[in-house]
Design an enzyme around this catalytic site. Structure first.
Site, PDB file in Angstrom:
ATOM      1  N   SER A 152      41.310  38.654  38.266  1.00 55.54           N
ATOM      2  CA  SER A 152      41.776  40.036  38.193  1.00 55.54           C
ATOM      3  C   SER A 152      43.054  40.212  39.006  1.00 55.54           C
ATOM      4  O   SER A 152      43.252  39.530  40.022  1.00 55.54           O
ATOM      5  CB  SER A 152      40.687  40.947  38.770  1.00 55.54           C
ATOM      6  OG  SER A 152      41.194  42.235  39.016  1.00 55.54           O
ATOM      7  N   TYR A 158      33.785  43.215  45.594  1.00 57.41           N
ATOM      8  CA  TYR A 158      34.012  42.748  44.214  1.00 57.41           C
ATOM      9  C   TYR A 158      35.310  41.945  44.146  1.00 57.41           C
ATOM     10  O   TYR A 158      35.354  40.828  43.617  1.00 57.41           O
ATOM     11  CB  TYR A 158      34.076  43.934  43.238  1.00 57.41           C
ATOM     12  CG  TYR A 158      34.861  43.621  41.988  1.00 57.41           C
ATOM     13  CD1 TYR A 158      34.306  42.855  40.968  1.00 57.41           C
ATOM     14  CD2 TYR A 158      36.188  44.050  41.842  1.00 57.41           C
ATOM     15  CE1 TYR A 158      35.047  42.534  39.836  1.00 57.41           C
ATOM     16  CE2 TYR A 158      36.935  43.733  40.727  1.00 57.41           C
ATOM     17  CZ  TYR A 158      36.365  42.979  39.724  1.00 57.41           C
ATOM     18  OH  TYR A 158      37.098  42.647  38.612  1.00 57.41           O
ATOM     19  N   LYS A 194      36.373  37.627  43.445  1.00 52.04           N
ATOM     20  CA  LYS A 194      37.381  37.012  42.555  1.00 52.04           C
ATOM     21  C   LYS A 194      38.264  36.047  43.346  1.00 52.04           C
ATOM     22  O   LYS A 194      38.574  34.947  42.883  1.00 52.04           O
ATOM     23  CB  LYS A 194      38.241  38.094  41.894  1.00 52.04           C
ATOM     24  CG  LYS A 194      37.486  39.012  40.940  1.00 52.04           C
ATOM     25  CD  LYS A 194      37.008  38.266  39.702  1.00 52.04           C
ATOM     26  CE  LYS A 194      36.244  39.157  38.744  1.00 52.04           C
ATOM     27  NZ  LYS A 194      35.554  38.406  37.675  1.00 52.04           N
TER      28      LYS A 194
HETATM   29  C1  UD1 Z   1      39.843  48.743  38.875  1.00 56.58           C
HETATM   30  C2  UD1 Z   1      39.511  47.952  40.104  1.00 56.58           C
HETATM   31  C3  UD1 Z   1      39.885  46.511  39.853  1.00 56.58           C
HETATM   32  C4  UD1 Z   1      39.173  45.994  38.613  1.00 56.58           C
HETATM   33  C5  UD1 Z   1      39.527  46.891  37.433  1.00 56.58           C
HETATM   34  C6  UD1 Z   1      38.773  46.506  36.176  1.00 56.58           C
HETATM   35  C7  UD1 Z   1      39.731  49.524  41.992  1.00 56.58           C
HETATM   36  C8  UD1 Z   1      40.456  49.821  43.261  1.00 56.58           C
HETATM   37  N1  UD1 Z   1      40.180  48.480  41.276  1.00 56.58           N
HETATM   38  O1  UD1 Z   1      41.249  48.675  38.691  1.00 56.58           O
HETATM   39  O2  UD1 Z   1      39.536  45.738  40.971  1.00 56.58           O
HETATM   40  O3  UD1 Z   1      39.548  44.673  38.361  1.00 56.58           O
HETATM   41  O4  UD1 Z   1      39.198  48.237  37.730  1.00 56.58           O
HETATM   42  O5  UD1 Z   1      37.459  46.934  36.226  1.00 56.58           O
HETATM   43  O6  UD1 Z   1      38.790  50.194  41.642  1.00 56.58           O
HETATM   44  N2  UD1 Z   1      41.927  56.908  38.144  1.00 56.58           N
HETATM   45  C9  UD1 Z   1      41.854  58.277  38.233  1.00 56.58           C
HETATM   46  N3  UD1 Z   1      40.681  58.866  37.882  1.00 56.58           N
HETATM   47  C10 UD1 Z   1      39.599  58.175  37.443  1.00 56.58           C
HETATM   48  C11 UD1 Z   1      39.692  56.773  37.359  1.00 56.58           C
HETATM   49  C12 UD1 Z   1      40.871  56.167  37.731  1.00 56.58           C
HETATM   50  O7  UD1 Z   1      42.802  58.951  38.622  1.00 56.58           O
HETATM   51  O8  UD1 Z   1      38.547  58.773  37.151  1.00 56.58           O
HETATM   52  C13 UD1 Z   1      43.188  56.250  38.506  1.00 56.58           C
HETATM   53  C14 UD1 Z   1      43.030  55.291  39.676  1.00 56.58           C
HETATM   54  O9  UD1 Z   1      43.280  55.928  40.869  1.00 56.58           O
HETATM   55  C15 UD1 Z   1      44.094  54.243  39.327  1.00 56.58           C
HETATM   56  C16 UD1 Z   1      44.201  54.273  37.818  1.00 56.58           C
HETATM   57  O10 UD1 Z   1      43.593  55.483  37.403  1.00 56.58           O
HETATM   58  O11 UD1 Z   1      45.306  54.653  39.843  1.00 56.58           O
HETATM   59  C17 UD1 Z   1      43.478  53.114  37.163  1.00 56.58           C
HETATM   60  O12 UD1 Z   1      42.157  53.076  37.691  1.00 56.58           O
HETATM   61  P1  UD1 Z   1      41.024  52.144  37.069  1.00 56.58           P
HETATM   62  O13 UD1 Z   1      40.990  52.327  35.603  1.00 56.58           O
HETATM   63  O14 UD1 Z   1      39.781  52.369  37.828  1.00 56.58           O
HETATM   64  O15 UD1 Z   1      41.584  50.685  37.314  1.00 56.58           O
HETATM   65  P2  UD1 Z   1      42.063  49.983  38.690  1.00 56.58           P
HETATM   66  O16 UD1 Z   1      41.720  50.785  39.868  1.00 56.58           O
HETATM   67  O17 UD1 Z   1      43.485  49.616  38.527  1.00 56.58           O
END
Ligand code: UD1
Length: 402
Positions: A149, A174, A178
């Site tokens: 990841s 988690y 990795k």
């Molecule tokens: C997350 C994990 C990462 C994992 C990946 C795939 C974290 C910090 N990282 O990546 O380790 O490999 O998922 O499962 O959790 N966001 C919102 N609202 C939400 C959900 C997300 O604003 O309800 C924002 C988050 O702050 C982020 C972006 O959307 O900036 C992407 O989030 P997300 O889809 O959870 O992915 P990652 O955090 O990049």
């Protein structure tokens, strides 16, 4: 060896990325065996793979696709086995001596949960993978593609992120699994070179106890670490996608559940990051492109082995383009045809401002490139979610497995 002769064991093959990869493997001429404990996935995904493969076969009649007529149980041998279950894994390899490689997806992946139950994460992800590797070693299957990841980069010093960016451990349990697994796989490769050299030395010196009769063996491992950025979207057919159990943790599945009315509104986790619109930037890539990345990885491993090259190498799988949370909301609104409700809330612990890949190594060496657009990603996700608001739980057109 040509793909049509190769059998690939896919662990976690019923999951989101796993099921899309199983389909691409079949379409590329591989035989596939799936291991999954179904703890966070559904067997129904393989029924959908089967259906989609039949559609591919009907569209391009050729001897390669004759197996599409087989029942799903025969086309894709399936074992409901946990990777911690050594005997269960041994049985899979005993039943399928034709397995030449493993694509290893199985593992736990919820960042927040990993902070609450770290031992479960270390047990399943690390002990489970070590178990799998030991069984592979016992059966002389030493080729593996591993789901890593972009999280291994932590908060990277520069964007876009090349594979040479430092790997850190300041992250969730988690994320650490990795990082640790990348190290474990590298160590395995280093040790296998030494074992191979010793073997060759013993044969030369005739000290292998075989009186010169033992055939030359190859103990070397071939490992590919694929560092995924943010997988999103669904199969364009609208019948295969991400089946989230419970409330989604990730942005796109959360948004899609807002769109079907299962969730009230999106919480945007912080708009005070050092980015143009204040929300975090990620490199979202279509799951079908990601699935193809695994086929490209297997092909590359084969080419390298044919050239006598073994060992461990990491590749970023991303598009190279970053989008903010607001960019994604806008793009998904366009696909849905309405403005979905959201509210800006506090930052989520552990989020970093920007994770955008430099995918040039994979473009060049794997001959792979993410081809699908952001609009396709959103349209495909919406088609899947609209057709399957409850994921694989309710399936009007396809019966549940008996
Ligand atoms: C997350 C994990 C990462 C994992 C990946 C795939 C974290 C910090 N990282 O990546 O380790 O490999 O998922 O499962 O959790 N966001 C919102 N609202 C939400 C959900 C997300 O604003 O309800 C924002 C988050 O702050 C982020 C972006 O959307 O900036 C992407 O989030 P997300 O889809 O959870 O992915 P990652 O955090 O990049």
């Amino acid at each position: 060896m040509s793909p049509s002769k190769q059998a690939i064991l896919v662990t976690g093959g019923c999951g989101y990325i796993g099921s899309h990869t199983v389909l691409r493997l079949l379409e590329s001429g591989y035989k596939v065996i799936v291991v999954d404990n179904l703890s966070n996935s559904s067997y129904e995904s393989l029924r959908r793979v089967h259906k989609l493969y039949a559609i591919t076969a009907a569209a391009s009649p050729s001897a390669q696709f004759e197996d599409a007529a087989l029942p799903v149980e025969t086309l894709i041998p399936f074992y409901q086995v946990d990777i911690l279950d050594r005997h269960g894994l041994v049985k899979v390899f005993e039943d399928h001596p034709e397995i030449s490689s493993v694509i290893h997806f199985a593992g736990r992946k919820a960042v927040g949960e990993s902070g609450r139950i770290p031992l479960d994460y270390y047990n399943v992800n690390i002990s489970g993978t070590v178990n799998l590797l030991q069984v592979m070693e016992d059966f002389h299957v030493r080729k593996i593609v591993f789901s890593s990841s972009a999280t291994v980069y932590g908060n990277p010093p520069s964007i876009p992120i090349p594979e040479t960016s430092p790997i850190v451990t300041v992250m969730s349990p988690y994320g650490r699994t990795k990082v640790f697994l990348e190290h474990i796989l590298k160590d395995l490769c280093v040790a296998s070179v030494i074992k191979q050299q010793q073997h060759l030395q013993d044969r030369t010196n005739n000290t292998d106890g075989a009186n010169g009769a033992e055939v030359e063996r190859n103990y070397e491992w071939s490992v590919m670490l694929l560092r995924y950025f943010n997988p999103a979207g669904a199969h364009p057919s609208g019948i295969m996608g991400e089946d989230c159990k419970g409330t989604p943790n990730n942005l796109m599945p959360f948004l899609s559940q807002v769109a079907v009315g299962k969730l009230e509104r999106l919480a945007v986790f912080g708009n005070d990051y050092p980015t143009d619109d204040g929300t975090c930037i990620r490199d979202y890539l279509h799951v079908v492109d990601l699935a193809q990345g695994h086929v490209a990885a297997l092909e590359k491993l084969d080419q390298e082995q044919a050239a006598g090259n073994y060992g461990c190498k990491a590749y970023n799988l991303g598009t190279g383009t970053g989008y903010s949370v607001f960019d994604m909301v806008k793009a998904f609104n366009k696909a849905v045809g309405t403005d979905l409700p959201y509210k800006v809330t506090d930052r989520r612990a552990g989020d970093v401002p920007n994770l955008t890949s430099d995918p040039r190594l994979a473009n060049k060496e794997l001959n792979w490139r993410a081809e699908k657009t952001l609009d396709e990603m959103c349209a495909d996700l919406w088609r899947w979610q609209r057709n399957n608001p409850d994921g694989y739980a309710v399936s009007p057109s396809i019966p549940h497995p008996v």
